[in-house]
Design a protein around this motif. Sequence first.
Motif, PDB file in Angstrom:
ATOM      1  N   UNK A  69       0.867  -1.185   0.000  1.00 48.82           N
ATOM      2  CA  UNK A  69       0.000   0.000   0.000  1.00 48.82           C
ATOM      3  C   UNK A  69       0.901   1.231   0.000  1.00 48.82           C
ATOM      4  N   UNK A  70       1.055   1.836  -1.172  1.00 48.57           N
ATOM      5  CA  UNK A  70       1.935   2.991  -1.307  1.00 48.57           C
ATOM      6  C   UNK A  70       1.146   4.217  -1.751  1.00 48.57           C
ATOM      7  N   UNK A  71       1.602   5.364  -1.307  1.00 47.39           N
ATOM      8  CA  UNK A  71       1.055   6.624  -1.812  1.00 47.39           C
ATOM      9  C   UNK A  71       1.527   6.797  -3.249  1.00 47.39           C
ATOM     10  N   UNK A  78      10.204   7.991   2.884  1.00 46.33           N
ATOM     11  CA  UNK A  78       8.837   8.041   2.348  1.00 46.33           C
ATOM     12  C   UNK A  78       8.230   6.636   2.298  1.00 46.33           C
ATOM     13  N   UNK A  79       8.981   5.674   1.789  1.00 47.17           N
ATOM     14  CA  UNK A  79       8.483   4.304   1.692  1.00 47.17           C
ATOM     15  C   UNK A  79       8.255   3.702   3.083  1.00 47.17           C
ATOM     16  N   UNK A  80       9.158   3.993   3.994  1.00 43.03           N
ATOM     17  CA  UNK A  80       8.989   3.545   5.382  1.00 43.03           C
ATOM     18  C   UNK A  80       7.704   4.152   5.957  1.00 43.03           C
ATOM     19  N   UNK A  81       7.462   5.407   5.645  1.00 44.34           N
ATOM     20  CA  UNK A  81       6.234   6.063   6.102  1.00 44.34           C
ATOM     21  C   UNK A  81       4.999   5.397   5.535  1.00 44.34           C
ATOM     22  N   UNK A  82       5.038   5.077   4.251  1.00 40.37           N
ATOM     23  CA  UNK A  82       3.889   4.423   3.602  1.00 40.37           C
ATOM     24  C   UNK A  82       3.628   3.032   4.178  1.00 40.37           C
ATOM     25  N   UNK A  83       4.677   2.243   4.345  1.00 42.00           N
ATOM     26  CA  UNK A  83       4.496   0.832   4.699  1.00 42.00           C
ATOM     27  C   UNK A  83       4.453   0.572   6.202  1.00 42.00           C
ATOM     28  N   UNK A  84       5.201   1.320   6.973  1.00 39.82           N
ATOM     29  CA  UNK A  84       5.297   1.040   8.407  1.00 39.82           C
ATOM     30  C   UNK A  84       4.494   2.041   9.223  1.00 39.82           C
TER      31      UNK A  84
END
Length: 182
Positions: free
Chosen positions: A121-123, A166-172
């Motif tokens: 689930x990514x922005x 950013x990816x860490x924010x999206x996934x975690x």
Amino acid sequence: MSEIELPDLTAIEAESRQLALAASPFELHGALCGWLAGGGGSVREWPAKVLADDALPAPVEGGALDELRKASAAQLADRSFDFALLLPESDASLAERSGALFEWCRGFLGGFGLAAGARPRLSEEGTEALGDLAKLAGAQAQADGDEEDEEALVEIEEFVRVAVLLLHGDCVLAAQHRQKLN
């Protein structure tokens, strides 16, 4: 520089050789960060997870690879954006530094894919950042260059750092936020 320092590169290299890990320290750190950013757990046996080889032994508790895991997880979780990439020192050649950055990106993609799965689930920004990291992972090291090339590499390093956050924010972080809402 970060408050939470990564261990010394030579110590990481030595312990990687001891454990017979087939990845460079740069690719290994990228894989670890990809694993963590994709939602993988911060566990002592992380090399077996991020390199998808259950036969790999866990790093020694308190050793360089264990400290690398702890520091990387803490940097990603820290809200001050002090996340650092494990790369050669700035006095290394452009070829060495760019090659290490591209290895780091290759490792990141592998670890991220293992942890996040096929359809994370990514922005929109996260999807774009992941695509850009994939392009960097396919790039070749630059043999030599001038001041402009040096500046471009610094900008690319900063882009990678922010893309990982950013990816860490999206996934975690977003997943933790969704859990709190439920």
